[in-house]
Motif scaffolding. Structure first.
Motif, mmCIF file in Angstrom:
data_model
loop_
_atom_site.group_PDB
_atom_site.id
_atom_site.type_symbol
_atom_site.label_atom_id
_atom_site.label_comp_id
_atom_site.label_asym_id
_atom_site.label_seq_id
_atom_site.Cartn_x
_atom_site.Cartn_y
_atom_site.Cartn_z
ATOM 1 N N LEU A 412 0.860 -1.183 0.000
ATOM 2 C CA LEU A 412 0.000 0.000 0.000
ATOM 3 C C LEU A 412 0.895 1.231 0.000
ATOM 4 N N LEU A 413 0.790 2.030 -1.081
ATOM 5 C CA LEU A 413 1.711 3.139 -1.295
ATOM 6 C C LEU A 413 0.957 4.446 -1.467
ATOM 7 N N ILE A 414 1.564 5.519 -0.993
ATOM 8 C CA ILE A 414 1.027 6.868 -1.166
ATOM 9 C C ILE A 414 1.941 7.610 -2.142
ATOM 10 N N GLY A 415 1.344 8.181 -3.192
ATOM 11 C CA GLY A 415 2.108 8.960 -4.155
ATOM 12 C C GLY A 415 2.073 10.434 -3.821
ATOM 13 N N GLU A 416 3.223 11.087 -3.934
ATOM 14 C CA GLU A 416 3.330 12.514 -3.624
ATOM 15 C C GLU A 416 4.223 13.194 -4.640
ATOM 16 N N ASP A 417 3.978 14.466 -4.889
ATOM 17 C CA ASP A 417 4.885 15.281 -5.690
ATOM 18 C C ASP A 417 5.074 16.628 -4.992
ATOM 19 N N LEU A 425 -1.791 3.716 -4.423
ATOM 20 C CA LEU A 425 -1.562 2.478 -5.164
ATOM 21 C C LEU A 425 -1.623 1.312 -4.186
ATOM 22 N N ARG A 426 -2.339 0.248 -4.588
ATOM 23 C CA ARG A 426 -2.311 -0.972 -3.786
ATOM 24 C C ARG A 426 -2.008 -2.153 -4.697
ATOM 25 N N TYR A 427 -1.012 -2.924 -4.336
ATOM 26 C CA TYR A 427 -0.667 -4.140 -5.067
ATOM 27 C C TYR A 427 -0.935 -5.345 -4.169
ATOM 28 N N ASP A 428 -1.759 -6.263 -4.637
ATOM 29 C CA ASP A 428 -1.952 -7.545 -3.966
ATOM 30 C C ASP A 428 -1.067 -8.556 -4.685
ATOM 31 N N VAL A 429 -0.013 -8.982 -4.012
ATOM 32 C CA VAL A 429 1.047 -9.781 -4.635
ATOM 33 C C VAL A 429 0.801 -11.262 -4.385
ATOM 34 N N ARG A 430 0.910 -12.035 -5.471
ATOM 35 C CA ARG A 430 0.839 -13.483 -5.391
ATOM 36 C C ARG A 430 1.985 -14.056 -6.213
ATOM 37 N N ARG A 435 -1.867 -7.678 -8.542
ATOM 38 C CA ARG A 435 -3.033 -6.949 -9.053
ATOM 39 C C ARG A 435 -3.007 -5.551 -8.456
ATOM 40 N N VAL A 436 -3.192 -4.549 -9.301
ATOM 41 C CA VAL A 436 -3.087 -3.169 -8.862
ATOM 42 C C VAL A 436 -4.465 -2.537 -8.712
ATOM 43 N N SER A 437 -4.611 -1.721 -7.697
ATOM 44 C CA SER A 437 -5.764 -0.845 -7.512
ATOM 45 C C SER A 437 -5.212 0.563 -7.353
ATOM 46 N N ALA A 473 -4.851 -5.512 -13.861
ATOM 47 C CA ALA A 473 -5.744 -4.455 -13.387
ATOM 48 C C ALA A 473 -7.147 -4.743 -13.895
ATOM 49 N N GLU A 474 -8.148 -4.318 -13.158
ATOM 50 C CA GLU A 474 -9.542 -4.455 -13.569
ATOM 51 C C GLU A 474 -10.158 -3.063 -13.602
ATOM 52 N N VAL A 475 -10.739 -2.727 -14.759
ATOM 53 C CA VAL A 475 -11.286 -1.384 -14.973
ATOM 54 C C VAL A 475 -12.681 -1.518 -15.558
ATOM 55 N N LEU A 476 -13.625 -0.712 -15.092
ATOM 56 C CA LEU A 476 -14.963 -0.707 -15.660
ATOM 57 C C LEU A 476 -14.923 -0.214 -17.103
ATOM 58 N N ALA A 477 -15.764 -0.794 -17.939
ATOM 59 C CA ALA A 477 -15.731 -0.492 -19.371
ATOM 60 C C ALA A 477 -15.978 0.979 -19.668
#
Length: 506
Positions: A412-417, A425-430, A435-437, A473-477
């Motif tokens: 679980l990451l926080i992006g900053e500039d 960003l969240r990566y569920d690692v297997r 898988r990224v959210s 990644a999964e994105v709504l159409a």
């Protein structure tokens, strides 16, 4: 001050299209107070004067007369590319440290780009044929036929891809105001004929021969040619003999000529997208092999009629196409609308924004981020396109957040500039897969940061979780903004998920 340099050439043989699209991007950067410079081995003096008049520094490579004379051809060998990169570095030595160097050149590829990385912080490439490998940080291909898969295997993983007419590098005069009404084109009375400054295949004369046929005698026409066109006098004679034709040499306001026209006859280079931005339908002739897929794509969209490669099209065939469209005003109007839907003319501004976006830094989420993450996730702008749009209650979120921080397989990451928080960003690692959210801080929507945040995540994973080799990644159409961001970040379609809702009566 940020400094961006361009390596581009132009000549009567290779045309001016590469220089003009670089100029469009350079103008957009200058509007953001960026220092710009052009390095060229071949450049007509009139083009150099145009660049200088817009505030851009112009520098010539010292070896121009020995190694490059503005001739078309394939990619240089490695030694020639390295020599050109060295000559470019020498020419730009007086400009100062470079934040970016942009190269638009069919004869320069990955070897040149690796050399350029030694004197520029980042390298951007403008390409449209996907036939050579690159080693760049940013790739721009604004053609209608550009898709992410074209560059698979040709780019390093760090490359951001800006593909399609949304990023068309057009001059500011072609930028269309949002919701601006299109000029009606339901009647064909005036044609615009334009095949670029050089027109090496003589299509302008072919078009004038078509206009001289009885079937097109009722039409007026504007014909645009370059001063260096070796057949300029013959073109003027044909126009005078036909009558009702105005010849414009090195026209500066193509946008006004496009606004006045009902239909165009032209090639499928950069000018094809300029016509789309103005909602001008076109009868297309491809004057080079790399224009064929562009012309075909525009025809499939309904924005143009494609007749074929130049050698296969004669004046009679061209006249039949124009006459047929003149007899179908409803089709011409539909083509105008399809053309306008293809490109809005703001691509150079979008590319400049991507280039100047501050570096995004990532850090692991901490307990103190809990409430901010909830507020961002529950904002209406985030939930609108979430896979689960329901708001999350604070108690459930607190439990979920604590579990994610403890989970070794959750990143679980926080992006900053420099302007503050960018997104999550969240990566569920297997194993080797993740898988990224992702979602942005609501106040940062519209800044084009989605792809940049994803790219920052790629770099973080490479440095901290090198076992991860693929990301899903999964994105709504209907989430078009997210789909564009993932495409820019190099994601390609892997599988479809289909859904059907059942009514109570079934």
């Amino acid at each position: 001050m940020t400094t961006v340099a361009f390596r581009v050439d132009a000549s009567d043989r290779i045309g001016l299209g590469h220089a003009m699209r670089c100029l469009a991007l350079a103008d957009a950067l200058r509007a953001r107070r960026v220092q710009t410079a052009f390095a060229a081995a071949a450049l007509p003096e009139r083009t150099a004067d145009l660049l200088r008049s817009r505030g851009h520094t112009v520098l010539l490579l010292a070896s121009a007369g020995e190694t490059w004379r503005g001739e078309p051809g394939g990619e240089f060998d490695a030694a020639a590319q390295r020599a050109d990169a060295t000559a470019t570095q020498r020419a730009l030595a007086t400009v100062g440290p470079l934040d970016w160097i942009v190269v638009d050149h069919y004869r320069l590829g990955g070897e040149w780009e690796r050399g350029a990385a030694e004197f520029a912080r980042r390298v951007a490439v403008i390409d449209d044929n996907a036939q050579r490998a690159h080693d760049c940080d940013l790739l721009i291909d604004h053609n209608v036929s550009a898709v992410c898969e074209r560059y698979d295997g040709l780019l390093p993983g760090r490359s951001l891809r800006l593909l399609g007419p949304r990023f068309a590098l057009l001059r500011g005069q072609f930028a269309r105001a949002k919701d601006a009404p299109l000029r009606p084109r339901a009647r064909v009375a005036r044609l615009l004929v334009a095949f670029g400054g050089a027109d090496p295949t003589g299509e302008t004369e072919k078009a004038l021969e078509a206009l001289a046929l009885p079937s097109l005698s009722a039409l007026d026409a504007d014909v645009v040619v370059g001063a260096a066109n070796p057949r300029l006098e013959a073109i003027r004679n044909l126009a005078q003999a036909r009558g009702r034709v105005r010849v414009h040499v090195d026209a500066e306001r193509m946008d006004e000529l496009m606004d006045a026209a009902d239909l165009a006859i032209g090639a499928a280079g950069v000018s094809a997208l300029e016509r789309c931005a103005k909602g001008l339908p076109t009868v297309l002739i491809a004057v080079a092999d790399n224009q064929v897929p562009i012309a075909q794509a525009l025809a499939r969209r309904g924005a143009a009629v494609y007749l074929g490669i130049a050698g296969d099209v004669d004046a009679h065939r061209l006249a039949r196409a124009v006459g047929g469209l003149a007899a179908m005003p409803n089709l011409v109007q539909m083509m105008a609308e399809k053309a306008a839907d293809t490109c809005d003319g703001h691509g150079a501004r979008r590319v400049a924004a991507r280039m100047l976006a501050a570096d995004i830094r990532l850090r692991p989420a901490a307990p103190a981020d809990r409430d901010c993450v909830l507020a961002w996730r529950n904002h209406e702008a985030t939930r609108r396109h979430a896979l689960d749009p329901a708001p999350i209650d604070p108690v459930s979120h607190a439990s979920w957040f604590a579990e994610r921080l403890r989970d070794a397989d959750c990143v679980l990451l926080i992006g900053e500039d420099d302007c503050g928080s960018v997104g999550v960003l969240r990566y569920d690692v297997r194993g080797a897969a993740a898988r990224v959210s992702v979602y942005l801080v609501p106040e940062r929507h519209g800044e084009g940061l989605g792809a940049l945040l994803l790219h920052a995540g790629h770099r973080w994973l490479a440095a901290n979780r090198p076992a991860v080799r693929t990301i899903d990644a999964e994105v709504l159409a209907d989430n078009h903004a997210s789909r564009l961001a993932f495409a820019e970040a190099g994601y390609t379609l892997h599988r479809f998920t289909l859904q059907r809702r059942l009514s109570s009566g079934e």
